[in-house]
Design a protein around this motif. Structure first.
Motif, PDB file in Angstrom:
ATOM      1  N   ILE A  77      -8.770  17.998  47.271  1.00  0.00           N
ATOM      2  CA  ILE A  77      -8.594  18.099  45.834  1.00  0.00           C
ATOM      3  C   ILE A  77      -7.217  17.541  45.506  1.00  0.00           C
ATOM      4  O   ILE A  77      -6.313  17.545  46.351  1.00  0.00           O
ATOM      5  CB  ILE A  77      -8.725  19.546  45.334  1.00  0.00           C
ATOM      6  CG1 ILE A  77      -7.662  20.429  45.964  1.00  0.00           C
ATOM      7  CG2 ILE A  77     -10.116  20.098  45.593  1.00  0.00           C
ATOM      8  CD1 ILE A  77      -7.615  21.813  45.366  1.00  0.00           C
ATOM      9  N   TYR A  78      -7.066  17.111  44.260  1.00  0.00           N
ATOM     10  CA  TYR A  78      -5.868  16.358  43.905  1.00  0.00           C
ATOM     11  C   TYR A  78      -5.264  16.944  42.634  1.00  0.00           C
ATOM     12  O   TYR A  78      -5.593  16.542  41.519  1.00  0.00           O
ATOM     13  CB  TYR A  78      -6.220  14.882  43.732  1.00  0.00           C
ATOM     14  CG  TYR A  78      -6.959  14.327  44.925  1.00  0.00           C
ATOM     15  CD1 TYR A  78      -6.267  13.833  46.028  1.00  0.00           C
ATOM     16  CD2 TYR A  78      -8.353  14.362  44.984  1.00  0.00           C
ATOM     17  CE1 TYR A  78      -6.940  13.361  47.145  1.00  0.00           C
ATOM     18  CE2 TYR A  78      -9.035  13.886  46.096  1.00  0.00           C
ATOM     19  CZ  TYR A  78      -8.328  13.392  47.169  1.00  0.00           C
ATOM     20  OH  TYR A  78      -9.010  12.933  48.282  1.00  0.00           O
ATOM     21  N   VAL A  79      -4.378  17.919  42.833  1.00  0.00           N
ATOM     22  CA  VAL A  79      -3.811  18.631  41.689  1.00  0.00           C
ATOM     23  C   VAL A  79      -2.328  18.917  41.897  1.00  0.00           C
ATOM     24  O   VAL A  79      -1.841  19.004  43.029  1.00  0.00           O
ATOM     25  CB  VAL A  79      -4.545  19.971  41.448  1.00  0.00           C
ATOM     26  CG1 VAL A  79      -6.046  19.757  41.313  1.00  0.00           C
ATOM     27  CG2 VAL A  79      -4.268  20.976  42.567  1.00  0.00           C
ATOM     28  N   GLY A 107      -7.284  14.214  34.824  1.00  0.00           N
ATOM     29  CA  GLY A 107      -6.802  14.462  33.474  1.00  0.00           C
ATOM     30  C   GLY A 107      -7.097  15.856  32.971  1.00  0.00           C
ATOM     31  O   GLY A 107      -6.630  16.245  31.899  1.00  0.00           O
ATOM     32  N   THR A 108      -7.833  16.655  33.753  1.00  0.00           N
ATOM     33  CA  THR A 108      -8.160  18.021  33.347  1.00  0.00           C
ATOM     34  C   THR A 108      -6.951  18.951  33.552  1.00  0.00           C
ATOM     35  O   THR A 108      -6.233  18.841  34.536  1.00  0.00           O
ATOM     36  CB  THR A 108      -9.349  18.568  34.164  1.00  0.00           C
ATOM     37  OG1 THR A 108     -10.478  17.729  33.958  1.00  0.00           O
ATOM     38  CG2 THR A 108      -9.691  19.993  33.750  1.00  0.00           C
ATOM     39  N   VAL A 109      -6.763  19.847  32.596  1.00  0.00           N
ATOM     40  CA  VAL A 109      -5.775  20.920  32.737  1.00  0.00           C
ATOM     41  C   VAL A 109      -6.569  22.217  32.867  1.00  0.00           C
ATOM     42  O   VAL A 109      -7.404  22.515  32.008  1.00  0.00           O
ATOM     43  CB  VAL A 109      -4.847  21.016  31.512  1.00  0.00           C
ATOM     44  CG1 VAL A 109      -3.769  22.071  31.757  1.00  0.00           C
ATOM     45  CG2 VAL A 109      -4.225  19.676  31.201  1.00  0.00           C
ATOM     46  N   ALA A 110      -6.346  22.974  33.927  1.00  0.00           N
ATOM     47  CA  ALA A 110      -7.138  24.193  34.157  1.00  0.00           C
ATOM     48  C   ALA A 110      -6.269  25.319  34.687  1.00  0.00           C
ATOM     49  O   ALA A 110      -5.171  25.094  35.199  1.00  0.00           O
ATOM     50  CB  ALA A 110      -8.281  23.896  35.130  1.00  0.00           C
ATOM     51  N   PHE A 130      -3.088  24.092  36.730  1.00  0.00           N
ATOM     52  CA  PHE A 130      -3.011  22.877  37.530  1.00  0.00           C
ATOM     53  C   PHE A 130      -3.454  21.666  36.729  1.00  0.00           C
ATOM     54  O   PHE A 130      -4.296  21.755  35.828  1.00  0.00           O
ATOM     55  CB  PHE A 130      -3.780  23.008  38.841  1.00  0.00           C
ATOM     56  CG  PHE A 130      -5.256  23.290  38.712  1.00  0.00           C
ATOM     57  CD1 PHE A 130      -6.192  22.258  38.697  1.00  0.00           C
ATOM     58  CD2 PHE A 130      -5.725  24.590  38.640  1.00  0.00           C
ATOM     59  CE1 PHE A 130      -7.559  22.522  38.609  1.00  0.00           C
ATOM     60  CE2 PHE A 130      -7.087  24.865  38.552  1.00  0.00           C
ATOM     61  CZ  PHE A 130      -8.002  23.825  38.532  1.00  0.00           C
ATOM     62  N   LEU A 131      -2.845  20.543  37.064  1.00  0.00           N
ATOM     63  CA  LEU A 131      -3.119  19.261  36.420  1.00  0.00           C
ATOM     64  C   LEU A 131      -3.828  18.374  37.437  1.00  0.00           C
ATOM     65  O   LEU A 131      -3.298  18.125  38.518  1.00  0.00           O
ATOM     66  CB  LEU A 131      -1.812  18.604  35.963  1.00  0.00           C
ATOM     67  CG  LEU A 131      -0.861  19.490  35.139  1.00  0.00           C
ATOM     68  CD1 LEU A 131       0.479  18.790  34.958  1.00  0.00           C
ATOM     69  CD2 LEU A 131      -1.474  19.841  33.805  1.00  0.00           C
ATOM     70  N   VAL A 186      -4.820  15.770  29.925  1.00  0.00           N
ATOM     71  CA  VAL A 186      -3.525  15.106  30.048  1.00  0.00           C
ATOM     72  C   VAL A 186      -3.585  13.745  29.344  1.00  0.00           C
ATOM     73  O   VAL A 186      -4.576  13.028  29.461  1.00  0.00           O
ATOM     74  CB  VAL A 186      -3.153  14.904  31.532  1.00  0.00           C
ATOM     75  CG1 VAL A 186      -1.766  14.279  31.668  1.00  0.00           C
ATOM     76  CG2 VAL A 186      -3.226  16.230  32.281  1.00  0.00           C
ATOM     77  N   SER A 187      -2.529  13.407  28.637  1.00  0.00           N
ATOM     78  CA  SER A 187      -2.462  12.111  27.956  1.00  0.00           C
ATOM     79  C   SER A 187      -2.358  10.977  28.970  1.00  0.00           C
ATOM     80  O   SER A 187      -2.052  11.198  30.149  1.00  0.00           O
ATOM     81  CB  SER A 187      -1.255  12.068  27.020  1.00  0.00           C
ATOM     82  OG  SER A 187      -0.046  12.104  27.784  1.00  0.00           O
TER      83      SER A 187
END
Length: 276
Positions: free
Chosen positions: A160-162, A198-201, A216-217, A234-235
């Motif tokens: 995973i990449y956060v 681009g998800t913020v969770a 996490f971003l 995320v922009s």
């Protein structure tokens, strides 16, 4: 004098005894073989569980004395120049609260959050209509300066990449003292258990409704169970900052916390939530 009939019976008994001995020996060998197999499987299982529990998404709020987590996968240590600047002067806030703040956000309004970090500004669009408790909490905490001068303590670069942030202690076990409910877990963006780039969770302890302040971003599509509240995006400019941080790699896992800290010095100098 042994009669022929008696001799036949004797031979039959001996044959029967030999058969019983062979069957007993066969069962003994089978038991030994199964025991060895069970032992091997036990070792494999224990090893697998160890790998699983040291995985990526340790998280936020240690309200329940357990680290919050996110999706998990241990990155390999790597070395790269620090692409970020020195943190602004200031101290991390240590305040905590017993209860979640009353929900006062306008679900029909648009909210944005700016993370002014040492590596560049990361702008987030927050989804108040789908995750009102989460956005309300972030609005409250940002207003209190809770995120200011805090380090992003975890970067995962495999599986995973956060980038994980939001813990004033920098250990992965800190939080605001209260928890918020899970929200928006059936968001249409989460297809096939993929949290898209681009998800913020929210991070959590692995149990339902244990989110606090850690989040996490996602900088690259990551396969995760839909257990982490997605509450923003995320922009484009923010994604460039995330990619720069990710390119610098991560450190080896801390033997105490299990965190794989980014090589880049990622500090949130100031976090601001704005309603528009």
């Amino acid at each position: 004098m042994v009669t022929q009939e008696q001799r036949k019976r004797q031979l039959a008994r001996e044959k029967f005894l030999r058969q019983q001995e062979r069957r007993t020996a066969a069962r003994r060998k089978a038991r030994m073989r199964n025991s060895v197999i069970a032992s091997v499987l036990g070792v494999i299982l224990v090893g697998s569980l160890a790998l699983y529990t040291t995985g990526v998404l340790k998280d936020d709020d240690k309200t329940n004395a357990s680290s919050e987590t996110t999706p998990s996968a241990g990155p390999q240590p790597s070395k790269a120049p620090d692409p970020c600047e020195k943190p602004a002067s200031g101290k991390v806030k240590t305040a905590t609260w017993k209860k979640e703040p009353a929900v006062t956000v306008d679900k029909s309004a648009k909210y944005t959050m700016k993370l002014a970090t040492t590596c560049g500004d990361i702008d987030l669009a927050l989804n108040a209509s789908a995750a009102p408790h989460t956005v309300n909490s972030f609005d409250f905490l940002a207003d209190k300066g809770y995120f200011d001068h805090t380090k992003c303590h975890r970067l995962t670069t495999e599986g995973i990449y956060v980038l994980q942030c939001g813990d004033p202690t920098g250990s992965g076990s800190g939080g605001p003292g209260y928890t918020i409910p899970d929200e928006n877990l059936k968001d249409k963006s989460l297809k096939n258990n993929i949290y898209p780039a681009g998800t913020v969770a929210m991070a959590n302890t692995g149990k339902a409704h244990t989110g606090g302040s850690q989040f996490f971003l996602v900088y690259q599509d990551s396969q995760l169970p839909p257990s982490y509240t997605p509450f923003g995006t995320v922009s484009a400019s923010g994604m460039k900052v995330l990619k720069k941080i990710a390119a610098a790699g991560a450190q080896a896992a801390d033997p105490t916390t299990g965190n794989t800290a980014p090589n880049a010095t990622v500090v949130i100098n100031k976090a601001t939530v704005t309603k528009s």
